[in-house]
Design a protein around this motif. Structure first.
Motif, PDB file in Angstrom:
ATOM      1  N   THR A 161     -50.645  -9.142  -8.214  1.00 41.34           N
ATOM      2  CA  THR A 161     -51.277  -9.821  -7.331  1.00 41.34           C
ATOM      3  C   THR A 161     -51.349  -9.072  -5.854  1.00 41.34           C
ATOM      4  O   THR A 161     -52.359  -8.928  -5.278  1.00 41.34           O
ATOM      5  CB  THR A 161     -50.646 -11.174  -7.175  1.00 41.34           C
ATOM      6  OG1 THR A 161     -50.440 -11.643  -8.375  1.00 41.34           O
ATOM      7  CG2 THR A 161     -51.216 -12.129  -5.953  1.00 41.34           C
ATOM      8  N   ALA A 162     -50.107  -8.672  -5.524  1.00 36.34           N
ATOM      9  CA  ALA A 162     -49.828  -7.604  -4.450  1.00 36.34           C
ATOM     10  C   ALA A 162     -50.864  -6.398  -4.378  1.00 36.34           C
ATOM     11  O   ALA A 162     -51.324  -5.900  -3.468  1.00 36.34           O
ATOM     12  CB  ALA A 162     -48.482  -7.272  -4.073  1.00 36.34           C
ATOM     13  N   SER A 165     -54.446  -7.334  -3.501  1.00 38.69           N
ATOM     14  CA  SER A 165     -54.468  -7.253  -2.477  1.00 38.69           C
ATOM     15  C   SER A 165     -54.426  -6.157  -1.365  1.00 38.69           C
ATOM     16  O   SER A 165     -55.176  -5.856  -0.290  1.00 38.69           O
ATOM     17  CB  SER A 165     -53.288  -8.297  -1.701  1.00 38.69           C
ATOM     18  OG  SER A 165     -53.114  -8.643  -0.232  1.00 38.69           O
ATOM     19  N   THR A 169     -57.178  -4.615   1.229  1.00 33.44           N
ATOM     20  CA  THR A 169     -56.650  -4.150   2.539  1.00 33.44           C
ATOM     21  C   THR A 169     -56.937  -2.986   2.952  1.00 33.44           C
ATOM     22  O   THR A 169     -57.374  -2.456   4.146  1.00 33.44           O
ATOM     23  CB  THR A 169     -55.154  -4.596   2.662  1.00 33.44           C
ATOM     24  OG1 THR A 169     -54.771  -5.958   2.308  1.00 33.44           O
ATOM     25  CG2 THR A 169     -54.367  -4.098   4.165  1.00 33.44           C
ATOM     26  N   GLY A 202     -55.148 -11.632  -6.460  1.00 30.65           N
ATOM     27  CA  GLY A 202     -54.835 -10.917  -5.282  1.00 30.65           C
ATOM     28  C   GLY A 202     -56.276 -10.393  -4.808  1.00 30.65           C
ATOM     29  O   GLY A 202     -56.270 -10.336  -3.358  1.00 30.65           O
ATOM     30  N   GLN A 205     -58.262 -13.454  -3.439  1.00 32.42           N
ATOM     31  CA  GLN A 205     -57.455 -13.944  -2.082  1.00 32.42           C
ATOM     32  C   GLN A 205     -57.692 -13.015  -0.858  1.00 32.42           C
ATOM     33  O   GLN A 205     -57.866 -13.403   0.337  1.00 32.42           O
ATOM     34  CB  GLN A 205     -56.042 -14.346  -2.562  1.00 32.42           C
ATOM     35  CG  GLN A 205     -55.802 -15.258  -3.402  1.00 32.42           C
ATOM     36  CD  GLN A 205     -54.567 -15.434  -3.846  1.00 32.42           C
ATOM     37  OE1 GLN A 205     -53.627 -14.579  -3.656  1.00 32.42           O
ATOM     38  NE2 GLN A 205     -54.223 -16.612  -4.529  1.00 32.42           N
ATOM     39  N   ALA A 206     -57.134 -11.723  -0.998  1.00 35.65           N
ATOM     40  CA  ALA A 206     -57.294 -10.798   0.216  1.00 35.65           C
ATOM     41  C   ALA A 206     -58.692 -10.675   0.786  1.00 35.65           C
ATOM     42  O   ALA A 206     -58.952 -10.626   2.089  1.00 35.65           O
ATOM     43  CB  ALA A 206     -56.748  -9.551  -0.232  1.00 35.65           C
ATOM     44  N   LYS A 209     -59.404 -13.803   2.747  1.00 40.01           N
ATOM     45  CA  LYS A 209     -58.633 -13.810   4.207  1.00 40.01           C
ATOM     46  C   LYS A 209     -59.418 -12.931   5.009  1.00 40.01           C
ATOM     47  O   LYS A 209     -59.405 -13.223   6.239  1.00 40.01           O
ATOM     48  CB  LYS A 209     -57.217 -13.364   3.807  1.00 40.01           C
ATOM     49  CG  LYS A 209     -56.426 -13.338   5.205  1.00 40.01           C
ATOM     50  CD  LYS A 209     -54.860 -13.012   4.514  1.00 40.01           C
ATOM     51  CE  LYS A 209     -53.989 -12.861   5.838  1.00 40.01           C
ATOM     52  NZ  LYS A 209     -52.780 -12.628   5.489  1.00 40.01           N
ATOM     53  N   ARG A 210     -59.811 -11.757   4.685  1.00 39.26           N
ATOM     54  CA  ARG A 210     -60.280 -10.761   5.805  1.00 39.26           C
ATOM     55  C   ARG A 210     -61.952 -10.943   5.584  1.00 39.26           C
ATOM     56  O   ARG A 210     -62.434 -10.090   6.498  1.00 39.26           O
ATOM     57  CB  ARG A 210     -59.887  -9.206   5.081  1.00 39.26           C
ATOM     58  CG  ARG A 210     -58.614  -8.861   5.187  1.00 39.26           C
ATOM     59  CD  ARG A 210     -58.400  -7.703   4.898  1.00 39.26           C
ATOM     60  NE  ARG A 210     -56.786  -7.249   5.189  1.00 39.26           N
ATOM     61  CZ  ARG A 210     -56.603  -6.826   6.223  1.00 39.26           C
ATOM     62  NH1 ARG A 210     -57.466  -6.324   7.217  1.00 39.26           N
ATOM     63  NH2 ARG A 210     -55.180  -6.389   6.497  1.00 39.26           N
TER      64      ARG A 210
END
Length: 336
Positions: A161-162, A165, A169, A202, A205-206, A209-210
């Motif tokens: 998941t990380a 993301s 990022t 992940g 979701q990222a 968010k961005r």
């Protein structure tokens, strides 16, 4: 053939003392232990595996359970296995590789036969159907992978998941506003394989968010299928400037196909892979990647199994390794 009696005679002790040194079942003085160990080394004595198993109620074998389905990348799987074998030898254990997809029945068979002291299970699903059996086995079990329900289980894996993301990022910080994920085969998602679903979660979701426009495309491991996926990506989303590739089998083909289409990496399109480091480095264009730590995960799984063997099976834990991004130059700023 050197026998335990030969070792005892050379060390000036009884055969039972040699046996206790080997098994660790009784305390032996350091001086006597050193004498016995010197005799073992000098004579080249190797304990009989069958006799040792009877004496200790152990087989000194770890079973690695990994059904070799057509959608699995065998070279990557074998990196996990090689790491497990190397670590197991440090604990005087061998590895039995079980590749047939027998499900819960296969796990019961292995446990009932006592051919392995512990099981390391790969290819774990989110809604893992083998969980009731895994929890009920009378021997240690370690999962390389994390199901949704982890109660009473010992698991180790990359934090996918990380990782998903982190990919978003990295590209977002380079100015990319529209990206696409080339993921594993559709069969991997359909089966509910844990790592694929966690990475996709992940990633999404990222992106949300961005406020990154992000799409995903499962891809069977063939050149024709890859070409079709890229057709979809660039037809449906012509503004894509970054690709995240979570599919080791297509990396070489991807770079070739991008070159054929006149797209230069990273000037025209950035490529970020999730794969073992040696695979990321093995291309004409070395790939920026989230490292898949096969050696560390395989070794940790064996360590966790051995801890359970030495201290009892009630030591459940979940370990997720943080993703490590290595920039090799295949990602770059968006060119206006």
């Amino acid at each position: 053939m050197v026998t335990i009696a030969d070792v005892a005679r050379a060390a000036g002790v009884s055969p039972s003392t040699v046996s206790y040194v080997l098994s660790g079942k009784r305390p032996i003085s350091d001086e006597v232990r050193r004498r016995v160990q010197r005799s073992i080394q000098k004579l080249g004595y190797h304990p009989n595996a069958g006799a040792r198993a009877l004496a200790s109620s152990r087989s000194n074998v770890l079973a690695v359970v990994i059904p070799l389905r057509t959608d699995l990348n065998v070279p990557v799987v074998m990196q996990f296995v090689a790491a497990a074998v190397t670590e197991a030898r440090q604990h005087d254990h061998d590895v039995l590789l079980l590749t047939k997809d027998e499900g819960s029945d296969g796990l019961r068979r292995v446990a009932a036969s006592s051919i392995a002291d512990a099981l390391i299970v790969m290819d774990v699903e989110a809604d893992e159907p083998r969980l009731p059996v895994l929890r009920a086995l009378d021997r240690p079990v370690v999962l390389i992978g994390v199901p949704d329900e982890t109660g009473g289980l010992t698991c180790v894996d990359l934090d996918f998941t990380a990782a998903g993301s982190a990919c978003v990022t990295h590209l977002a910080e380079l100015g990319h506003r529209e990206i696409a994920l080339i993921g594993p085969s559709p069969a991997v998602y359909k089966r509910g394989t844990s790592y694929a679903g966690r990475f996709l979660r992940g990633f999404r979701q990222a992106a949300s968010k961005r406020k990154i426009r992000a799409s995903s495309f499962p891809c069977p491991p063939s050149y024709d299928e890859l070409r079709n996926r890229l057709d979809e990506v660039f037809t449906r989303h012509p503004g894509v400037t970054g690709l995240v590739v979570h599919n080791e089998a297509i990396l070489g083909s991807l770079l070739s196909e991008l070159s054929r289409r006149g797209k230069q990496v990273p000037r025209d399109i950035s490529v970020l892979a999730v794969c073992p480091e040696d695979m990321a480095e093995a291309h004409a264009v070395p790939l920026t990647s989230i490292a898949l730590p096969t050696a560390e995960l395989g070794g940790l799984a064996v360590e966790m199994a051995m801890r359970q063997l030495d201290g009892g099976a009630d030591q459940s834990e979940v370990r997720l390794l943080s993703p490590k991004l290595i920039d090799r130059g295949s990602t770059g700023p968006v060119v206006a």
